[in-house]
Write a protein that holds these residues in place. Structure first.
Motif, PDB file in Angstrom:
ATOM      1  N   TYR A 101      34.150  38.324   9.952  1.00  0.00           N
ATOM      2  CA  TYR A 101      33.231  37.203   9.779  1.00  0.00           C
ATOM      3  C   TYR A 101      33.633  36.076  10.737  1.00  0.00           C
ATOM      4  CZ  TYR A 101      31.549  39.046   5.234  1.00  0.00           C
ATOM      5  OH  TYR A 101      31.009  39.799   4.241  1.00  0.00           O
ATOM      6  N   PRO A 102      32.680  35.362  11.291  1.00  0.00           N
ATOM      7  CA  PRO A 102      32.977  34.342  12.316  1.00  0.00           C
ATOM      8  C   PRO A 102      33.554  33.063  11.705  1.00  0.00           C
ATOM      9  CG  PRO A 102      30.635  34.375  11.855  1.00  0.00           C
ATOM     10  CD  PRO A 102      31.227  35.495  11.046  1.00  0.00           C
ATOM     11  N   PHE A 103      34.762  33.148  11.178  1.00  0.00           N
ATOM     12  CA  PHE A 103      35.360  31.972  10.538  1.00  0.00           C
ATOM     13  C   PHE A 103      35.566  30.846  11.549  1.00  0.00           C
ATOM     14  CE2 PHE A 103      38.906  29.394   8.999  1.00  0.00           C
ATOM     15  CZ  PHE A 103      38.459  29.085   7.729  1.00  0.00           C
ATOM     16  N   LYS A 104      36.065  31.204  12.730  1.00  0.00           N
ATOM     17  CA  LYS A 104      36.315  30.163  13.739  1.00  0.00           C
ATOM     18  C   LYS A 104      35.020  29.452  14.123  1.00  0.00           C
ATOM     19  CE  LYS A 104      36.920  30.911  18.170  1.00  0.00           C
ATOM     20  NZ  LYS A 104      37.463  31.260  19.505  1.00  0.00           N
ATOM     21  N   ALA A 105      33.990  30.225  14.420  1.00  0.00           N
ATOM     22  CA  ALA A 105      32.707  29.614  14.805  1.00  0.00           C
ATOM     23  C   ALA A 105      32.154  28.746  13.691  1.00  0.00           C
ATOM     24  CB  ALA A 105      31.702  30.712  15.161  1.00  0.00           C
ATOM     25  N   THR A 106      32.410  29.143  12.457  1.00  0.00           N
ATOM     26  CA  THR A 106      31.915  28.380  11.310  1.00  0.00           C
ATOM     27  C   THR A 106      32.594  27.020  11.218  1.00  0.00           C
ATOM     28  OG1 THR A 106      31.414  30.408  10.085  1.00  0.00           O
ATOM     29  CG2 THR A 106      31.636  28.377   8.805  1.00  0.00           C
ATOM     30  N   ILE A 107      33.926  27.002  11.288  1.00  0.00           N
ATOM     31  CA  ILE A 107      34.640  25.733  11.097  1.00  0.00           C
ATOM     32  C   ILE A 107      34.483  24.805  12.294  1.00  0.00           C
ATOM     33  CG2 ILE A 107      36.302  26.706   9.476  1.00  0.00           C
ATOM     34  CD1 ILE A 107      38.362  26.801  11.745  1.00  0.00           C
ATOM     35  N   THR A 113      30.560  22.574   5.714  1.00  0.00           N
ATOM     36  CA  THR A 113      31.107  22.242   4.403  1.00  0.00           C
ATOM     37  C   THR A 113      32.238  23.197   4.053  1.00  0.00           C
ATOM     38  OG1 THR A 113      29.596  23.703   3.209  1.00  0.00           O
ATOM     39  CG2 THR A 113      28.841  21.444   3.649  1.00  0.00           C
ATOM     40  N   ARG A 114      33.054  22.779   3.105  1.00  0.00           N
ATOM     41  CA  ARG A 114      34.146  23.641   2.654  1.00  0.00           C
ATOM     42  C   ARG A 114      33.600  24.951   2.084  1.00  0.00           C
ATOM     43  NH1 ARG A 114      37.913  21.367  -1.960  1.00  0.00           N
ATOM     44  NH2 ARG A 114      38.193  19.733  -0.386  1.00  0.00           N
ATOM     45  N   ASP A 115      32.529  24.861   1.293  1.00  0.00           N
ATOM     46  CA  ASP A 115      31.953  26.071   0.697  1.00  0.00           C
ATOM     47  C   ASP A 115      31.490  27.050   1.772  1.00  0.00           C
ATOM     48  OD1 ASP A 115      32.425  25.154  -1.846  1.00  0.00           O
ATOM     49  OD2 ASP A 115      30.360  24.494  -2.225  1.00  0.00           O
ATOM     50  N   GLU A 116      30.888  26.501   2.837  1.00  0.00           N
ATOM     51  CA  GLU A 116      30.416  27.366   3.918  1.00  0.00           C
ATOM     52  C   GLU A 116      31.588  28.029   4.624  1.00  0.00           C
ATOM     53  OE1 GLU A 116      27.540  27.111   7.903  1.00  0.00           O
ATOM     54  OE2 GLU A 116      28.062  25.296   6.778  1.00  0.00           O
ATOM     55  N   ALA A 117      32.644  27.261   4.848  1.00  0.00           N
ATOM     56  CA  ALA A 117      33.832  27.818   5.505  1.00  0.00           C
ATOM     57  C   ALA A 117      34.457  28.919   4.656  1.00  0.00           C
ATOM     58  CB  ALA A 117      34.848  26.713   5.777  1.00  0.00           C
ATOM     59  N   VAL A 118      34.614  28.649   3.367  1.00  0.00           N
ATOM     60  CA  VAL A 118      35.243  29.630   2.476  1.00  0.00           C
ATOM     61  C   VAL A 118      34.398  30.900   2.383  1.00  0.00           C
ATOM     62  CG1 VAL A 118      35.896  30.079   0.073  1.00  0.00           C
ATOM     63  CG2 VAL A 118      36.540  27.920   1.164  1.00  0.00           C
ATOM     64  N   GLU A 119      33.087  30.746   2.379  1.00  0.00           N
ATOM     65  CA  GLU A 119      32.210  31.920   2.290  1.00  0.00           C
ATOM     66  C   GLU A 119      32.354  32.816   3.512  1.00  0.00           C
ATOM     67  OE1 GLU A 119      30.027  34.423   0.169  1.00  0.00           O
ATOM     68  OE2 GLU A 119      30.805  32.497  -0.531  1.00  0.00           O
ATOM     69  N   ASN A 120      32.820  32.241   4.627  1.00  0.00           N
ATOM     70  CA  ASN A 120      33.004  33.018   5.853  1.00  0.00           C
ATOM     71  C   ASN A 120      34.427  33.528   6.013  1.00  0.00           C
ATOM     72  OD1 ASN A 120      30.604  33.223   7.933  1.00  0.00           O
ATOM     73  ND2 ASN A 120      30.356  31.314   6.783  1.00  0.00           N
ATOM     74  N   TYR A 187      43.036  25.587   8.434  1.00  0.00           N
ATOM     75  CA  TYR A 187      41.850  24.872   7.967  1.00  0.00           C
ATOM     76  C   TYR A 187      42.075  24.311   6.569  1.00  0.00           C
ATOM     77  CZ  TYR A 187      37.266  24.085   5.906  1.00  0.00           C
ATOM     78  OH  TYR A 187      36.208  23.523   5.241  1.00  0.00           O
ATOM     79  N   LEU A 188      42.636  25.110   5.693  1.00  0.00           N
ATOM     80  CA  LEU A 188      42.850  24.669   4.310  1.00  0.00           C
ATOM     81  C   LEU A 188      43.858  23.530   4.246  1.00  0.00           C
ATOM     82  CD1 LEU A 188      42.916  28.140   2.520  1.00  0.00           C
ATOM     83  CD2 LEU A 188      41.019  26.518   2.648  1.00  0.00           C
ATOM     84  N   LYS A 189      44.883  23.591   5.092  1.00  0.00           N
ATOM     85  CA  LYS A 189      45.890  22.520   5.130  1.00  0.00           C
ATOM     86  C   LYS A 189      45.239  21.196   5.540  1.00  0.00           C
ATOM     87  CE  LYS A 189      50.616  21.740   6.780  1.00  0.00           C
ATOM     88  NZ  LYS A 189      50.555  20.334   7.132  1.00  0.00           N
ATOM     89  N   LYS A 190      44.381  21.265   6.547  1.00  0.00           N
ATOM     90  CA  LYS A 190      43.692  20.052   7.001  1.00  0.00           C
ATOM     91  C   LYS A 190      42.681  19.583   5.962  1.00  0.00           C
ATOM     92  CE  LYS A 190      44.328  21.064  11.893  1.00  0.00           C
ATOM     93  NZ  LYS A 190      43.725  21.599  13.124  1.00  0.00           N
ATOM     94  N   GLU A 191      42.016  20.533   5.312  1.00  0.00           N
ATOM     95  CA  GLU A 191      41.021  20.183   4.304  1.00  0.00           C
ATOM     96  C   GLU A 191      41.672  19.459   3.131  1.00  0.00           C
ATOM     97  OE1 GLU A 191      36.960  20.295   2.878  1.00  0.00           O
ATOM     98  OE2 GLU A 191      37.940  20.464   4.827  1.00  0.00           O
ATOM     99  N   ARG A 192      42.902  19.836   2.812  1.00  0.00           N
ATOM    100  CA  ARG A 192      43.647  19.175   1.738  1.00  0.00           C
ATOM    101  C   ARG A 192      44.319  17.892   2.205  1.00  0.00           C
ATOM    102  NH1 ARG A 192      47.988  21.217   0.099  1.00  0.00           N
ATOM    103  NH2 ARG A 192      47.931  20.052  -1.832  1.00  0.00           N
ATOM    104  N   ASN A 193      44.204  17.591   3.508  1.00  0.00           N
ATOM    105  CA  ASN A 193      44.854  16.413   4.074  1.00  0.00           C
ATOM    106  C   ASN A 193      46.361  16.463   3.831  1.00  0.00           C
ATOM    107  OD1 ASN A 193      44.589  14.074   5.595  1.00  0.00           O
ATOM    108  ND2 ASN A 193      44.539  12.755   3.797  1.00  0.00           N
ATOM    109  N   ASP A 194      46.907  17.663   3.991  1.00  0.00           N
ATOM    110  CA  ASP A 194      48.329  17.908   3.745  1.00  0.00           C
ATOM    111  C   ASP A 194      49.102  17.654   5.040  1.00  0.00           C
ATOM    112  OD1 ASP A 194      50.836  18.850   3.178  1.00  0.00           O
ATOM    113  OD2 ASP A 194      50.222  20.891   2.667  1.00  0.00           O
ATOM    114  N   HIS A 195      49.923  16.614   5.040  1.00  0.00           N
ATOM    115  CA  HIS A 195      50.654  16.229   6.245  1.00  0.00           C
ATOM    116  C   HIS A 195      52.130  16.646   6.201  1.00  0.00           C
ATOM    117  CE1 HIS A 195      47.060  14.181   7.213  1.00  0.00           C
ATOM    118  NE2 HIS A 195      47.232  13.153   6.391  1.00  0.00           N
ATOM    119  N   GLU A 196      52.514  17.385   5.191  1.00  0.00           N
ATOM    120  CA  GLU A 196      53.906  17.800   5.073  1.00  0.00           C
ATOM    121  C   GLU A 196      54.218  18.932   6.053  1.00  0.00           C
ATOM    122  OE1 GLU A 196      56.199  16.267   3.170  1.00  0.00           O
ATOM    123  OE2 GLU A 196      54.576  14.857   2.740  1.00  0.00           O
TER     124      GLU A 196
END
Length: 517
Positions: A101-107, A113-120, A187-196
């Motif tokens: 699935y084109p995850f890179k093209a999607t994000i 949206t997060r839902d669209e990214a996760v669906e891909n 992507y998930l790390k950035k989506e959570r705004n996780d800077h650790e």
């Protein structure tokens, strides 16, 4: 033989499938790929016909079935495996042609949206790839359309795909799925705004180009770019002229760009071997060039120049007379570009978002033998509220302006680093010496040699870290320097402060150092 085909990237798949059918290979397919093949008149078995189980949950479940994975994972050399397949009435699958699935093209899409990214996020695809790749001795697994020709040639000439090619394809699968999973995790790390900084660090990059060699001709090299929208970086630049960029070109240009981003006023930065050699700012970009060029007419030869304003014909005419390796600007007047393109070896780059800074949480990586040291980038300059005048004399407004200029420059000078400036122009730079007084003396000597003996009179000095002794102040006084900016924090700060007061030099502490090793 049977091949299972399920591809998101359908480049060349129709032609490939036709060739497989002509070789007597039966095709199993899914979803959109099945529809595509059927519309092209290519015979194929739909996956639900094979499994006896319909696709469900909007296509989320279609290949996750024992009939598929047993057919992939059964080792043909093990009689017990083959007997179990026979008992279960399962046939082997000998080839898997899958891309995900084109995850890179999607994000990368605006407004995703997060839902669209996760669906891909593909589930069945990676699972099939891993099953097939694990059993590479018996199953050819193709994830890249560029490998179709190799597979077909071997099937036509040898009636099978060689073990060596299967092993190569296996390696490619795990590199592909690793890259895919890393994109998702990032992507998930950035989506959570996780800077650790994470407990385990996995990163992925895509090759832009191979290079003729690395820092030296005996070293191999390639340029990779991060996945995502990296505007304002050299990876985003468009080359308009010249030979391809070398390893050293890219490394040095990156350093010049990062220094340039510290300035909002019209500024020219010239760099050589990763160090600034001339920096100039002015209301007029042509005057800024004159300042940067006059700062060091020797070192700019064969150097890198970055400019944060459009290159005009007037500016291009001045640049044309100098041998430069790389020139980067946000835009070029048509006549200016045509003039610069007459220099066939000059690498001319256009970087429209040249002023965009790096993400403050971007990583700075240094490879060491056996490991990697990681830090966030040095995104700060100084906190104005932390500036502290520590001498009896307060610097003038002009001295403060020049000290702020010099502080921007010295942040990008290799430690121990010293930058001298006057009238928004570097007049001397001392990089990378093993003690700070040598860097100071070097910057002063270069100013006298490259500009004139009065270049340092009334100049300011910036040091990337504190003075361990007062010898740097002594050298500054002898050169006619009138103000110093440095982090402070040495146990011998008072010695330097006392020496400054003795000579009437103003000194400002920033409370922030900028080591660059």
């Amino acid at each position: 033989m049977r091949a299972l085909i399920s591809v998101s990237d359908k480049t060349g798949i129709v032609e490939f499938a036709k060739e497989l059918v002509s070789l007597g290979i039966e095709i199993i397919s899914t979803g959109g790929t099945y529809s595509k093949l059927k519309s092209e008149g290519i015979p194929a078995i739909e996956i639900s016909e094979l499994t006896g189980f319909p696709e469900c949950l909007d296509g989320r479940v279609k290949t996750l079935h024992p009939i598929v994975h047993a057919g992939l994972l059964a080792m043909r050399s093990k009689p017990e495996h083959m007997k179990q397949l026979s008992d279960l009435n399962i046939e082997t699958i000998d080839m898997v042609v899958v891309n995900l699935y084109p995850f890179k093209a999607t994000i990368l899409k605006d407004g995703v949206t997060r839902d669209e990214a996760v669906e891909n996020i593909d589930i069945g695809g990676p699972t099939m790839l891993r099953s097939a790749a694990k059993n590479y001795q018996d199953v050819a697994v193709v994830v890249d359309p560029r490998d179709y020709e190799t597979v077909l040639n071997e099937l036509k000439s040898e009636k099978q795909v060689s073990l060596d090619t299967k092993f190569y394809l296996m390696q490619k699968v795990f590199m592909h799925t690793s890259n895919y999973d890393t994109m998702i995790a990032d992507y998930l790390k950035k989506e959570r705004n996780d800077h650790e900084l994470p407990e385990t660090l996995t990163m992925t990059f895509e090759k832009v180009q191979d290079m003729r060699y690395g820092e030296n001709p005996h070293q191999k090299a390639a340029f990779y770019r991060e996945i995502g929208k990296k505007v304002g970086s050299i990876a985003d630049a468009v080359q308009l002229n010249g030979k391809e960029l070398s390893f050293n070109n890219i490394n040095d240009t990156n350093g010049a760009l990062e220094l340039l981003k510290e300035f909002t006023e019209p500024t020219v930065v010239a760099c050589k071997h990763g160090n600034p050699c001339g920096v100039g700012s002015d209301d007029n970009i042509v005057v800024a060039w004159d300042k940067a060029f006059d700062a060091d007419k020797v070192s700019i030869y064969g150097g890198i120049v970055t400019v944060n304003r459009e290159v005009t014909l007037e500016l291009a005419e001045k640049m044309k007379s100098v041998f430069l390796e790389v020139l980067v600007a946000p835009s070029y007047q048509k006549e200016a570009l045509e003039l610069l393109q007459t220099k066939k070896n000059l690498r001319v780059l256009e970087l429209r978002d040249i002023e965009v800074p790096q993400d403050k949480n971007a990583y700075d990586l240094k490879k060491v033998n056996g490991g990697l040291i990681v830090q966030t980038i040095d995104s700060e300059l100084m906190n104005e509220e932390d500036l502290k005048v520590v001498t009896d004399r307060t610097p003038s407004e002009k001295e403060m302006e020049d000290m702020r200029f010099a502080w921007r420059v010295v942040k990008f000078v290799k430690s121990n680093g010293i930058a001298l400036a006057k009238d928004k122009q570097t007049v001397g730079i001392g990089p990378g010496q093993v003690n700070r007084v040598w860097s100071t003396k070097q910057s002063i000597e270069h100013a006298a040699e490259l500009i004139d003996e009065n270049a340092t009179k009334g100049a300011v000095l910036a040091s990337d870290a504190f003075f361990p002794f007062d010898d740097c102040v002594e050298a500054a006084h002898q050169a006619g320097i009138t103000a110093i900016i440095q982090p402070g924090g040495s146990i011998r700060d008072e010695d330097s402060i006392k020496k400054c007061n003795e000579y009437g030099i103003a000194m400002v502490f920033t409370g922030m150092r900028h080591f660059k090793h």
